[in-house]
Design a protein around this motif. Structure first.
Motif, PDB file in Angstrom:
ATOM      1  N   ARG A 196       1.925 -11.025 -48.147  1.00 55.89           N
ATOM      2  CA  ARG A 196       2.488 -11.631 -46.938  1.00 55.89           C
ATOM      3  C   ARG A 196       3.000 -10.555 -45.983  1.00 55.89           C
ATOM      4  O   ARG A 196       3.707  -9.639 -46.387  1.00 55.89           O
ATOM      5  N   VAL A 197       2.646 -10.688 -44.693  1.00 54.46           N
ATOM      6  CA  VAL A 197       3.174  -9.827 -43.646  1.00 54.46           C
ATOM      7  C   VAL A 197       3.930 -10.719 -42.673  1.00 54.46           C
ATOM      8  O   VAL A 197       3.339 -11.570 -42.008  1.00 54.46           O
ATOM      9  N   LEU A 198       5.248 -10.555 -42.613  1.00 55.05           N
ATOM     10  CA  LEU A 198       6.078 -11.413 -41.774  1.00 55.05           C
ATOM     11  C   LEU A 198       6.210 -10.837 -40.363  1.00 55.05           C
ATOM     12  O   LEU A 198       6.385  -9.631 -40.182  1.00 55.05           O
ATOM     13  N   TYR A 199       6.153 -11.730 -39.396  1.00 55.08           N
ATOM     14  CA  TYR A 199       6.306 -11.365 -37.981  1.00 55.08           C
ATOM     15  C   TYR A 199       7.483 -12.131 -37.389  1.00 55.08           C
ATOM     16  O   TYR A 199       7.875 -13.175 -37.905  1.00 55.08           O
ATOM     17  N   LYS A 200       8.010 -11.617 -36.296  1.00 55.67           N
ATOM     18  CA  LYS A 200       9.064 -12.322 -35.565  1.00 55.67           C
ATOM     19  C   LYS A 200       8.408 -13.200 -34.504  1.00 55.67           C
ATOM     20  O   LYS A 200       8.284 -12.822 -33.349  1.00 55.67           O
ATOM     21  N   GLY A 201       7.950 -14.350 -34.913  1.00 61.38           N
ATOM     22  CA  GLY A 201       7.266 -15.257 -33.995  1.00 61.38           C
ATOM     23  C   GLY A 201       5.766 -15.181 -34.149  1.00 61.38           C
ATOM     24  O   GLY A 201       5.208 -14.270 -34.790  1.00 61.38           O
ATOM     25  N   SER A 202       5.086 -16.149 -33.533  1.00 64.15           N
ATOM     26  CA  SER A 202       3.642 -16.299 -33.717  1.00 64.15           C
ATOM     27  C   SER A 202       2.812 -15.331 -32.880  1.00 64.15           C
ATOM     28  O   SER A 202       1.701 -14.976 -33.283  1.00 64.15           O
ATOM     29  N   ALA A 203       3.319 -14.917 -31.719  1.00 62.39           N
ATOM     30  CA  ALA A 203       2.497 -14.151 -30.783  1.00 62.39           C
ATOM     31  C   ALA A 203       1.954 -12.869 -31.403  1.00 62.39           C
ATOM     32  O   ALA A 203       0.753 -12.574 -31.320  1.00 62.39           O
ATOM     33  N   GLY A 204       2.811 -12.084 -32.041  1.00 65.82           N
ATOM     34  CA  GLY A 204       2.377 -10.835 -32.643  1.00 65.82           C
ATOM     35  C   GLY A 204       1.425 -11.051 -33.802  1.00 65.82           C
ATOM     36  O   GLY A 204       0.457 -10.302 -33.980  1.00 65.82           O
ATOM     37  N   ALA A 205       1.686 -12.098 -34.585  1.00 69.99           N
ATOM     38  CA  ALA A 205       0.822 -12.397 -35.723  1.00 69.99           C
ATOM     39  C   ALA A 205      -0.580 -12.767 -35.257  1.00 69.99           C
ATOM     40  O   ALA A 205      -1.578 -12.273 -35.786  1.00 69.99           O
ATOM     41  N   VAL A 206      -0.655 -13.624 -34.256  1.00 66.62           N
ATOM     42  CA  VAL A 206      -1.966 -14.050 -33.746  1.00 66.62           C
ATOM     43  C   VAL A 206      -2.696 -12.875 -33.097  1.00 66.62           C
ATOM     44  O   VAL A 206      -3.911 -12.715 -33.254  1.00 66.62           O
ATOM     45  N   ALA A 207      -1.964 -12.038 -32.382  1.00 71.87           N
ATOM     46  CA  ALA A 207      -2.588 -10.870 -31.742  1.00 71.87           C
ATOM     47  C   ALA A 207      -3.215  -9.947 -32.781  1.00 71.87           C
ATOM     48  O   ALA A 207      -4.342  -9.462 -32.609  1.00 71.87           O
ATOM     49  N   ASP A 208      -2.506  -9.704 -33.888  1.00 73.48           N
ATOM     50  CA  ASP A 208      -3.051  -8.834 -34.933  1.00 73.48           C
ATOM     51  C   ASP A 208      -4.218  -9.494 -35.656  1.00 73.48           C
ATOM     52  O   ASP A 208      -5.158  -8.810 -36.096  1.00 73.48           O
ATOM     53  N   LEU A 209      -4.181 -10.807 -35.767  1.00 71.34           N
ATOM     54  CA  LEU A 209      -5.308 -11.520 -36.373  1.00 71.34           C
ATOM     55  C   LEU A 209      -6.543 -11.417 -35.487  1.00 71.34           C
ATOM     56  O   LEU A 209      -7.648 -11.116 -35.957  1.00 71.34           O
ATOM     57  N   LEU A 210      -6.385 -11.641 -34.195  1.00 75.70           N
ATOM     58  CA  LEU A 210      -7.520 -11.595 -33.279  1.00 75.70           C
ATOM     59  C   LEU A 210      -8.103 -10.194 -33.166  1.00 75.70           C
ATOM     60  O   LEU A 210      -9.310 -10.031 -32.940  1.00 75.70           O
TER      61      LEU A 210
END
Length: 293
Positions: free
Chosen positions: A153-167
């Motif tokens: 698991r890699v935790l982010y502070k909010g969805s924006a950064g997580a989605v950006a790294d996924l894309l």
């Protein structure tokens, strides 16, 4: 024109719960003949916004728009500053959505069976989650428990950064709201939906249950709450306004654009649903041997 109503959203701007609150707010404002302001109070897996509402004056002017996964918070945190059930008065359910297990196109995976095989061959593959006790985290925990795969698991502070790294391909897999996943199919591959029953907005996406994870059923739903002690008369009046505002937002197509199927109901409907959801996560997380910290 009366005093403004503040609707606190305990998640970041652009999340489904935030967009839903902003879709319903104009109808509420018009029907109530008073301003209706949506305010993001994100942080600590939703706890900051929830705590602010729990400690606010119970006058019907400060409300909480929230998503169902926050009912699992007591199973992760020993010392919550509020009770997820007792400190909030249910106003009404707004609707439900669906989530999807997705992978970046660079991953040689076409379906759930491929995903499990790849994860077994690459133990410790990273997945993104915007905080503990989010649906992104809960669903991946369930997938691991049901399949025996091991993800990191890699935790982010909010969805924006997580989605950006996924894309970008830095992170290869994640649980996403279905409508967000569907908007990025040039980069992401949808492997399956988390809701067991067919999802009306994306009927062609098979569920994880259909693909072999028998009994897998996670449905995010959204609701409006008031602080404990708010008068029942005010609750009932707000429920009536909410149900009408949901109809206005649905008629204009706003809810479907945000991946939400409307399911208006009574305060008692929400109370029953919340208690059932709370029990569900207690059972699931107990089986996963997850204990509060």
């Amino acid at each position: 024109m009366g005093h403004p109503v503040r609707i606190l959203v305990p998640q970041t701007a652009g999340t489904t719960n935030d967009l839903l609150a902003r879709a319903i707010a104009p109808g509420l404002a018009a029907l109530a003949n008073r301003p209706c302001l949506v305010e993001n109070r994100e942080g600590a897996s939703g706890m900051l916004g929830m705590d602010a509402v729990a400690k606010s004056t119970p006058d019907g002017l400060t409300l909480l728009n929230n998503v169902s996964n926050t009912l699992s918070l007591p199973y992760f945190y020993k010392h919550l500053p509020f009770d997820v059930l007792a400190d909030f008065e249910p106003i009404g359910i707004e609707g439900y959505g669906n989530h999807a297990l997705v992978v970046h196109h660079s991953l040689p995976v076409e379906n759930l069976r491929d995903f499990i095989a790849y994860a077994n061959a690459h133990p410790g593959m990273e997945y993104a989650a915007p905080g503990l006790a989010t649906h992104h985290h809960l669903c991946m925990a369930m997938i691991q428990a049901m399949t025996g795969i091991r993800l990191e698991r890699v935790l982010y502070k909010g969805s924006a950064g997580a989605v950006a790294d996924l894309l970008s391909g830095q992170i290869k897999t994640m649980i996403l709201p279905m409508q967000i996943a569907a908007a990025h199919t040039e980069t992401l591959r949808i492997l399956g939906g988390t809701r067991m029953a067919p999802f009306p907005l994306y009927p062609d996406v098979p569920s994880l249950h259909q693909q072999g994870l028998a009994g897998f059923d996670v449905e995010p739903w959204f609701a409006l709450w008031a602080p404990r002690g708010t008068a029942r008369q005010a609750i009932d009046a707000c429920n009536a306004l909410l149900n009408e505002a949901i109809g206005l937002a649905d008629a204009s197509g706003r809810l479907a654009r945000h991946g939400v199927v409307p399911t208006p109901g009574s305060p008692d409907d929400l109370k029953r649903k919340a208690h059932a959801e709370h029990r569900l996560w207690g059972e699931v997380l107990g089986k996963l041997r997850i204990s509060p910290e």
